[in-house]
Design a protein around this motif. Structure first.
Motif, PDB file in Angstrom:
ATOM      1  N   ALA A  20       0.912  -1.213  -0.077  1.00 32.40           N
ATOM      2  CA  ALA A  20      -0.006  -0.028   0.139  1.00 32.40           C
ATOM      3  C   ALA A  20       0.961   1.252  -0.111  1.00 32.40           C
ATOM      4  CB  ALA A  20      -0.936   0.103   1.154  1.00 32.40           C
ATOM      5  N   ASP A  21       1.928   1.281   0.805  1.00 32.30           N
ATOM      6  CA  ASP A  21       2.907   2.191   0.643  1.00 32.30           C
ATOM      7  C   ASP A  21       3.521   2.561  -0.810  1.00 32.30           C
ATOM      8  OD1 ASP A  21       2.458   2.772   3.382  1.00 32.30           O
ATOM      9  OD2 ASP A  21       4.319   1.979   3.957  1.00 32.30           O
ATOM     10  N   VAL A  22       3.860   1.418  -1.367  1.00 34.37           N
ATOM     11  CA  VAL A  22       4.651   1.501  -2.607  1.00 34.37           C
ATOM     12  C   VAL A  22       3.573   2.035  -3.562  1.00 34.37           C
ATOM     13  CG1 VAL A  22       5.655   0.277  -4.633  1.00 34.37           C
ATOM     14  CG2 VAL A  22       6.322  -0.259  -2.096  1.00 34.37           C
ATOM     15  N   ALA A  23       2.335   1.511  -3.568  1.00 38.18           N
ATOM     16  CA  ALA A  23       1.297   2.029  -4.463  1.00 38.18           C
ATOM     17  C   ALA A  23       1.127   3.343  -4.283  1.00 38.18           C
ATOM     18  CB  ALA A  23      -0.104   1.394  -4.314  1.00 38.18           C
ATOM     19  N   ALA A  24       1.049   4.082  -3.291  1.00 38.52           N
ATOM     20  CA  ALA A  24       1.064   5.600  -2.901  1.00 38.52           C
ATOM     21  C   ALA A  24       1.751   6.466  -3.453  1.00 38.52           C
ATOM     22  CB  ALA A  24       0.584   5.932  -1.218  1.00 38.52           C
ATOM     23  N   VAL A  25       3.213   5.621  -3.416  1.00 38.82           N
ATOM     24  CA  VAL A  25       4.311   6.485  -4.119  1.00 38.82           C
ATOM     25  C   VAL A  25       4.307   6.471  -5.609  1.00 38.82           C
ATOM     26  CG1 VAL A  25       6.803   6.454  -4.250  1.00 38.82           C
ATOM     27  CG2 VAL A  25       5.867   6.225  -2.144  1.00 38.82           C
ATOM     28  N   VAL A  26       3.914   5.440  -6.202  1.00 36.48           N
ATOM     29  CA  VAL A  26       3.693   5.066  -7.671  1.00 36.48           C
ATOM     30  C   VAL A  26       2.617   6.023  -7.900  1.00 36.48           C
ATOM     31  CG1 VAL A  26       3.137   3.443  -9.344  1.00 36.48           C
ATOM     32  CG2 VAL A  26       4.495   2.775  -7.454  1.00 36.48           C
ATOM     33  N   ARG A  27       1.482   6.142  -7.377  1.00 37.77           N
ATOM     34  CA  ARG A  27       0.230   7.214  -7.962  1.00 37.77           C
ATOM     35  C   ARG A  27       0.790   8.283  -7.811  1.00 37.77           C
ATOM     36  NH1 ARG A  27      -2.983   6.094  -3.680  1.00 37.77           N
ATOM     37  NH2 ARG A  27      -3.578   4.130  -4.434  1.00 37.77           N
ATOM     38  N   VAL A  28       1.503   8.816  -6.942  1.00 38.90           N
ATOM     39  CA  VAL A  28       2.150  10.447  -7.075  1.00 38.90           C
ATOM     40  C   VAL A  28       3.198  10.497  -8.169  1.00 38.90           C
ATOM     41  CG1 VAL A  28       3.454  11.765  -5.534  1.00 38.90           C
ATOM     42  CG2 VAL A  28       1.733  10.790  -4.748  1.00 38.90           C
ATOM     43  N   ALA A  29       3.972   9.406  -8.129  1.00 36.10           N
ATOM     44  CA  ALA A  29       5.067   9.382  -9.296  1.00 36.10           C
ATOM     45  C   ALA A  29       4.751   9.405 -10.588  1.00 36.10           C
ATOM     46  CB  ALA A  29       6.030   8.487  -8.941  1.00 36.10           C
ATOM     47  N   LEU A  30       3.487   8.961 -10.990  1.00 39.93           N
ATOM     48  CA  LEU A  30       2.697   8.847 -12.269  1.00 39.93           C
ATOM     49  C   LEU A  30       2.385  10.238 -12.836  1.00 39.93           C
ATOM     50  CD1 LEU A  30       0.816   5.545 -12.209  1.00 39.93           C
ATOM     51  CD2 LEU A  30       2.946   5.985 -13.532  1.00 39.93           C
ATOM     52  N   GLY A  31       2.453  11.081 -11.769  1.00 39.54           N
ATOM     53  CA  GLY A  31       1.661  12.549 -11.946  1.00 39.54           C
ATOM     54  C   GLY A  31       3.218  13.355 -12.204  1.00 39.54           C
ATOM     55  N   GLU A  32       3.935  12.962 -11.954  1.00 37.34           N
ATOM     56  CA  GLU A  32       5.305  13.987 -12.068  1.00 37.34           C
ATOM     57  C   GLU A  32       6.138  13.085 -13.284  1.00 37.34           C
ATOM     58  OE1 GLU A  32       7.530  13.630  -8.259  1.00 37.34           O
ATOM     59  OE2 GLU A  32       6.037  13.978  -7.201  1.00 37.34           O
ATOM     60  N   HIS A  33       7.119  14.255 -13.395  1.00 36.55           N
ATOM     61  CA  HIS A  33       7.875  13.935 -14.658  1.00 36.55           C
ATOM     62  C   HIS A  33       9.084  13.413 -14.343  1.00 36.55           C
ATOM     63  CE1 HIS A  33       5.087  15.510 -17.578  1.00 36.55           C
ATOM     64  NE2 HIS A  33       4.785  16.657 -16.792  1.00 36.55           N
ATOM     65  N   LEU A  34       9.124  12.109 -13.793  1.00 36.58           N
ATOM     66  CA  LEU A  34      10.558  11.673 -13.460  1.00 36.58           C
ATOM     67  C   LEU A  34      11.344  11.320 -14.780  1.00 36.58           C
ATOM     68  CD1 LEU A  34       9.223   9.223 -10.441  1.00 36.58           C
ATOM     69  CD2 LEU A  34      10.094  11.514 -10.257  1.00 36.58           C
TER      70      LEU A  34
END
Length: 108
Positions: A17-31
């Protein structure tokens, strides 16, 4: 009989669940392209993880620490496989994440 759990293999327990929350945010950023490790902070043996899980769930189960050699396998074993995170900040500790997971289990 005691539950036998290896205590000589160290890894980075990580709550999905912690990883999913980070991935959700990261998808909206331009990494920048590359490999990103996302893990909860800290390392533990499987034995330590099992003992802490049982404690948090209020279960009394005898647990015996054994080596990974107690469980025959053809796979190569590495004694320390903890993840580092240079590109992403570490998440909360694995103990905090496990406590939340166990609390959710007990509430269900």
């Amino acid at each position: 009989d005691a539950l036998q759990v290896a205590d000589d293999m160290i890894s980075s327990p990580t709550y999905a669940a912690d990883v999913a929350a980070v991935v959700r945010v990261a998808l909206g950023e331009h990494l920048l392209p590359g490999l990103y490790h996302v893990t909860n902070d800290g390392e533990a043996s499987l034995h330590e993880l099992v003992v802490e899980t049982l404690r948090l769930l209020g279960l009394t189960v005898p647990v015996e620490a054994v080596t990974h050699k107690h469980f025959p396998s053809l796979a190569k074993h590495y004694p320390r496989v903890g993840l580092g995170s240079q590109k992403m900040p570490l998440l909360r500790t694995w103990r905090e994440a496990l406590a939340d997971y166990c609390a959710a289990l007990r509430a269900a």
